[in-house]
Write a protein that holds these residues in place. Structure first.
Motif, PDB file in Angstrom:
ATOM      1  N   PHE A  70     -42.407  74.874 131.059  1.00 26.09           N
ATOM      2  CA  PHE A  70     -41.167  75.624 130.910  1.00 26.09           C
ATOM      3  C   PHE A  70     -40.147  74.775 130.178  1.00 26.09           C
ATOM      4  N   LYS A 111     -45.637  72.816 135.470  1.00 28.49           N
ATOM      5  CA  LYS A 111     -45.923  73.439 136.754  1.00 28.49           C
ATOM      6  C   LYS A 111     -47.415  73.673 136.924  1.00 28.49           C
ATOM      7  N   PRO A 169     -42.104  73.344 140.036  1.00 26.58           N
ATOM      8  CA  PRO A 169     -42.016  72.657 138.740  1.00 26.58           C
ATOM      9  C   PRO A 169     -41.652  71.192 138.924  1.00 26.58           C
ATOM     10  N   PHE A 179     -40.179  67.766 136.716  1.00 21.76           N
ATOM     11  CA  PHE A 179     -39.494  67.357 135.502  1.00 21.76           C
ATOM     12  C   PHE A 179     -40.408  66.514 134.631  1.00 21.76           C
ATOM     13  N   LEU A 191     -34.357  70.372 128.698  1.00 18.00           N
ATOM     14  CA  LEU A 191     -35.385  69.747 129.517  1.00 18.00           C
ATOM     15  C   LEU A 191     -36.708  70.497 129.366  1.00 18.00           C
ATOM     16  N   TYR A 208     -40.180  71.168 131.879  1.00 19.81           N
ATOM     17  CA  TYR A 208     -40.798  71.071 133.189  1.00 19.81           C
ATOM     18  C   TYR A 208     -42.253  71.479 133.061  1.00 19.81           C
TER      19      TYR A 208
END
Lengths: 112, 110
Positions: free
Chosen positions: B89, B38, B44, B46, B34, B36
């Motif tokens: 991330f 932020k 965070p 998705f 995945l 993410y």
């Protein structure tokens, strides 16, 4: 839906004090998580729960405790605060594993 | 033992150009992947994911690529927009847990 809510937003603790970080989700998710994020670093998993009454340790559980008495709530307890626990704490929830996790806004904790 | 590496702590891109963010991993047990995004003072959110049986997944301006043999995950954003400026991330799943990279700060300049 409020999603995942966390309280408080900010807190300053003295060394040795204790506190509970609150986390509530209204999406009826079975899975809930606690992470900490230190400055310039990624998120580290502290504890997680796959349902009410079930909790398990993550990567960095030392100094913390959790409980999961309801589907909605997953509080994180710090018993004897230490400067190393200064961090931003995020709670997250998901309907199951292999799903995206939904994060709360975080709690910024400083231990002096 | 660092299972996940985001080697670029920051990336600066001109608006309209492509942004490419990269992660490398070592744990062969990871089977879902995945990204993410932020913003400061927020949790965070998705962005996009890919399962281990695919090598590419697209969602609008965002495309995630997985090279399992090289243990490499990347995110392409095209065209990049100033609102994309955030920390990104990568996250790697195995069982009930996600392992996060250290983050890459993307700055998209107008």
């Amino acid at each position: 839906n409020a999603g995942v809510t966390q309280t408080p937003k900010f807190r300053i603790l003295k060394i040795g004090q204790s506190m509970t970080l609150q986390c509530t989700q209204d999406m009826n998710h079975n899975y809930m998580y606690w992470y900490r994020q230190d400055p310039g670093m990624g998120l580290k998993l502290i504890y997680y729960s796959v349902g009410a009454g079930i909790t398990d340790k993550g990567e960095v559980p030392n100094g913390y405790n959790v409980s999961r008495s309801t589907t909605e709530d997953f509080p994180l307890r710090l018993e004897l605060a230490a400067p190393s626990q200064t961090s931003v704490y995020f709670c997250a929830s998901a309907p199951s594993s292999y799903n995206e996790q939904f994060f709360g806004p975080g709690t910024r904790l400083t231990v002096l | 033992d660092q299972q996940v590496k985001q080697n670029s702590p920051s990336l600066s891109v001109q608006e309209g150009r492509i942004s490419i963010l990269n992660c490398d991993y070592t744990n062969s047990m990871f089977d879902y992947f995945l990204w993410y995004k932020k913003y400061p003072a927020e949790g965070p959110t998705f962005l996009i994911s890919i399962s281990s049986i695919k090598d590419k997944n697209e969602d609008g301006r965002f495309t995630v690529f997985l090279n399992k043999s090289a243990k490499h995950l990347s995110l392409h954003i095209v065209p990049s927009q100033p609102g994309d400026s955030a920390v990104y991330f990568c996250a790697f799943g195995a069982g009930n847990m996600l392992t996060f990279g250290g983050g890459t700060r993307l700055m998209v300049k107008p």
